[in-house]
Scaffold this motif. Structure first.
Motif, mmCIF file in Angstrom:
data_model
loop_
_atom_site.group_PDB
_atom_site.id
_atom_site.type_symbol
_atom_site.label_atom_id
_atom_site.label_comp_id
_atom_site.label_asym_id
_atom_site.label_seq_id
_atom_site.Cartn_x
_atom_site.Cartn_y
_atom_site.Cartn_z
ATOM 1 N N LEU A 187 -7.250 -0.048 37.119
ATOM 2 C CA LEU A 187 -8.051 -0.381 35.933
ATOM 3 C C LEU A 187 -8.279 -1.884 35.788
ATOM 4 O O LEU A 187 -9.412 -2.308 35.547
ATOM 5 N N PRO A 188 -7.253 -2.729 35.940
ATOM 6 C CA PRO A 188 -7.516 -4.173 35.888
ATOM 7 C C PRO A 188 -8.457 -4.633 36.991
ATOM 8 O O PRO A 188 -9.266 -5.544 36.783
ATOM 9 N N ALA A 189 -8.367 -4.020 38.163
ATOM 10 C CA ALA A 189 -9.233 -4.433 39.268
ATOM 11 C C ALA A 189 -10.687 -4.066 39.006
ATOM 12 O O ALA A 189 -11.594 -4.817 39.340
ATOM 13 N N VAL A 190 -10.908 -2.897 38.399
ATOM 14 C CA VAL A 190 -12.273 -2.402 38.215
ATOM 15 C C VAL A 190 -12.925 -2.989 36.976
ATOM 16 O O VAL A 190 -14.086 -3.417 37.012
ATOM 17 N N LEU A 191 -12.210 -3.009 35.852
ATOM 18 C CA LEU A 191 -12.807 -3.449 34.588
ATOM 19 C C LEU A 191 -12.287 -4.785 34.084
ATOM 20 O O LEU A 191 -12.752 -5.277 33.061
ATOM 21 N N ARG A 192 -11.319 -5.366 34.790
ATOM 22 C CA ARG A 192 -10.669 -6.606 34.354
ATOM 23 C C ARG A 192 -10.024 -6.434 32.976
ATOM 24 O O ARG A 192 -10.080 -7.333 32.135
ATOM 25 N N ILE A 193 -9.461 -5.259 32.768
ATOM 26 C CA ILE A 193 -8.719 -4.972 31.545
ATOM 27 C C ILE A 193 -7.255 -4.802 31.919
ATOM 28 O O ILE A 193 -6.935 -4.003 32.799
ATOM 29 N N ARG A 194 -6.387 -5.550 31.280
ATOM 30 C CA ARG A 194 -4.968 -5.421 31.590
ATOM 31 C C ARG A 194 -4.438 -4.079 31.112
ATOM 32 O O ARG A 194 -4.732 -3.637 30.009
ATOM 33 N N LEU A 195 -3.655 -3.442 31.955
ATOM 34 C CA LEU A 195 -2.934 -2.238 31.565
ATOM 35 C C LEU A 195 -1.475 -2.459 31.948
ATOM 36 O O LEU A 195 -1.009 -2.002 32.987
ATOM 37 N N PRO A 196 -0.746 -3.185 31.111
ATOM 38 C CA PRO A 196 0.646 -3.489 31.454
ATOM 39 C C PRO A 196 1.520 -2.250 31.358
ATOM 40 O O PRO A 196 1.223 -1.314 30.622
ATOM 41 N N TYR A 197 2.592 -2.280 32.115
ATOM 42 C CA TYR A 197 3.525 -1.155 32.063
ATOM 43 C C TYR A 197 4.257 -1.140 30.723
ATOM 44 O O TYR A 197 4.623 -2.177 30.189
ATOM 45 N N HIS A 198 4.426 0.066 30.191
ATOM 46 C CA HIS A 198 5.244 0.265 28.997
ATOM 47 C C HIS A 198 5.932 1.614 29.159
ATOM 48 O O HIS A 198 5.317 2.573 29.660
ATOM 49 N N PRO A 199 7.195 1.723 28.758
ATOM 50 C CA PRO A 199 7.907 3.004 28.925
ATOM 51 C C PRO A 199 7.204 4.192 28.288
ATOM 52 O O PRO A 199 7.440 5.339 28.683
ATOM 53 N N VAL A 200 6.303 3.949 27.331
ATOM 54 C CA VAL A 200 5.598 5.060 26.688
ATOM 55 C C VAL A 200 4.733 5.833 27.686
ATOM 56 O O VAL A 200 4.400 7.002 27.461
ATOM 57 N N LEU A 201 4.401 5.206 28.825
ATOM 58 C CA LEU A 201 3.594 5.887 29.833
ATOM 59 C C LEU A 201 4.326 7.085 30.448
ATOM 60 O O LEU A 201 3.691 7.963 31.042
ATOM 61 N N TYR A 202 5.635 7.119 30.304
ATOM 62 C CA TYR A 202 6.378 8.272 30.803
ATOM 63 C C TYR A 202 6.104 9.522 29.970
ATOM 64 O O TYR A 202 6.270 10.642 30.468
ATOM 65 N N ALA A 203 5.707 9.357 28.716
ATOM 66 C CA ALA A 203 5.481 10.524 27.852
ATOM 67 C C ALA A 203 4.381 11.433 28.405
ATOM 68 O O ALA A 203 4.605 12.640 28.589
ATOM 69 N N PRO A 204 3.177 10.913 28.695
ATOM 70 C CA PRO A 204 2.158 11.802 29.278
ATOM 71 C C PRO A 204 2.532 12.293 30.664
ATOM 72 O O PRO A 204 2.158 13.411 31.047
ATOM 73 N N LEU A 205 3.266 11.492 31.431
ATOM 74 C CA LEU A 205 3.672 11.927 32.765
ATOM 75 C C LEU A 205 4.602 13.140 32.693
ATOM 76 O O LEU A 205 4.409 14.131 33.412
ATOM 77 N N VAL A 206 5.604 13.053 31.834
ATOM 78 C CA VAL A 206 6.533 14.173 31.675
ATOM 79 C C VAL A 206 5.803 15.399 31.146
ATOM 80 O O VAL A 206 6.018 16.523 31.612
ATOM 81 N N LEU A 207 4.916 15.191 30.174
ATOM 82 C CA LEU A 207 4.166 16.320 29.614
ATOM 83 C C LEU A 207 3.266 16.957 30.671
ATOM 84 O O LEU A 207 3.132 18.193 30.726
ATOM 85 N N LEU A 208 2.646 16.137 31.528
ATOM 86 C CA LEU A 208 1.783 16.662 32.586
ATOM 87 C C LEU A 208 2.543 17.638 33.472
ATOM 88 O O LEU A 208 2.097 18.767 33.710
#
Length: 380
Positions: A302-323
């Motif tokens: 996403l940062p490479a394509v749109l130049r929008i930062r998407l920093p890591y945050h532990p909250v990203l595990y929530a959708p991963l676990v749910l998936l």
């Protein structure tokens, strides 16, 4: 991909990147394809929802595989190449998906097929700059998209071209993982193993055109073998022991490889499966494997394509676990013949995708605010 990623990583963390606004319409095409595909999936799950067009449900697979994922992949490749003409591929893919969703099946198929052919041309242009096994595998994936489109135009049903759609996505991802594995000084003999598994997948897709059962089994064998190769040789085996983003990305990748192995095993045993086994294998590869890869690569792509930062945050595990939890429920329901579990798992799977988007947007917004405050303090 490597040039774009290097550019993002090389940028000062205090610099506020400028949004690549001209690429937003292309990304919008991918997101609209995703929404239409998810909406149609609810109808397929027997959830009572207003369905403005039955094509949302009928074309659920192409909308997700070619409209959403195809647009994202071709957009990333166009950015990496850096040539204006390359953006025709994601534009055609997005337009083709929206045309298909609108119920205009014939022109939609032509546009989506043209997008795949244009992506092949993009890879050929990249090969003019450098060569490598990783690029050859990714080019084969784009060719599989084009072949799937030609068969689709020729009258084959979506179910008939599933091995080709799987080959497109699986080979594209495998090629990118090989690219990173080479950075980690992977030996040539080991990379030859990936090429062999990729050849099995491509051969299986080709055979399935005339002999469905052997073709699906061969594709399944290739996917299971590829999952084993990736599990052994991918750098994720080491980075999963780390912290932060490397550990999160590795968790996404390793979980995805498990689902790829599961899908390949079902196809290997059942040939072209029917009923619950068909649904289980289909979503194991396209949701469990592919979307897990999307989750894991998004903070870099996403940062490479749109130049929008998407920093890591532990909250990203929530959708991963749910998936993955939702997919376990769905696959279990498929194999046990429980329509309730299948529906619940399918709905929760859609929630996991939307939740990931919400978490990513929140993390990006927080990063932008933090960067603005930092710049403000430095100026004062």
């Amino acid at each position: 991909m490597e040039n774009q990623v290097a550019g993002v990583r090389g940028r000062s963390p205090r610099a506020a990147p400028r949004l690549a606004a001209r690429r937003l319409p292309l990304l919008a095409g991918a997101l609209l394809s995703l929404i239409a595909g998810l909406w149609g999936a609810l109808a397929l799950l027997d959830v009572s929802v207003p369905l403005p067009r039955t094509s949302f449900a009928r074309q659920h697979g192409p909308l997700m595989a070619l409209g959403f994922l195809g647009t994202l992949i071709s957009l990333e490749r166009a950015v990496a190449l850096g040539r204006p003409w390359a953006y025709a591929s994601p534009a055609l893919a997005g337009l083709g998906a929206l045309t298909t969703a609108a119920g205009l099946a014939a022109p939609g198929r032509v546009l989506l097929t043209a997008a795949g052919g244009w992506l092949v041309a993009v890879y050929i242009a990249v090969l003019g700059r450098r060569t490598g096994t990783d690029l050859a595998v990714q080019t084969a994936g784009a060719a599989a998209w084009y072949a799937a489109g030609l068969l689709w135009i020729g009258g084959r049903g979506v179910g008939d071209i599933v091995p080709w759609l799987a080959a497109f996505l699986v080979l594209t991802i495998a090629g990118e993982r090989l690219e990173l594995a080479r950075v980690a000084f992977l030996g040539r003999r080991a990379s030859d193993g990936l090429v062999a598994t990729a050849a099995l997948i491509g051969a299986g897709a080709a055979v399935s055109v005339w002999w469905a059962e052997p073709g699906w089994r061969l594709t399944g064998l290739g996917m299971a073998a590829l999952a084993g190769w990736l599990a052994v040789h991918d750098v994720a085996r080491r980075t999963v022991r780390g912290t932060g983003l490397p550990r999160y990305a590795a968790a996404c990748l390793l979980a995805g490889y498990a689902w790829l192995a599961a899908a390949g095993t079902i196809w290997l045993i059942a040939g072209r499966p029917t009923g619950g086994a068909y649904d289980a294998a289909l979503h194991a590869v396209f949701l469990g494997f592919v979307m897990s890869m999307v989750f894991g690569h998004a903070p870099v792509i996403l940062p490479a394509v749109l130049r929008i930062r998407l920093p890591y945050h532990p909250v990203l595990y929530a959708p991963l676990v749910l998936l993955h939890a939702s997919l376990l429920l769905r696959v279990g329901g498929d194999l046990a013949g429980s329509s309730g579990a299948r529906t619940a798992g399918g709905v929760l799977g859609e929630v996991s995708l939307l939740l990931f988007g919400a978490c990513a947007a929140a993390a990006s917004r927080l990063a932008a605010r933090a960067a603005s405050r930092l710049v403000g303090r430095e100026r004062s």
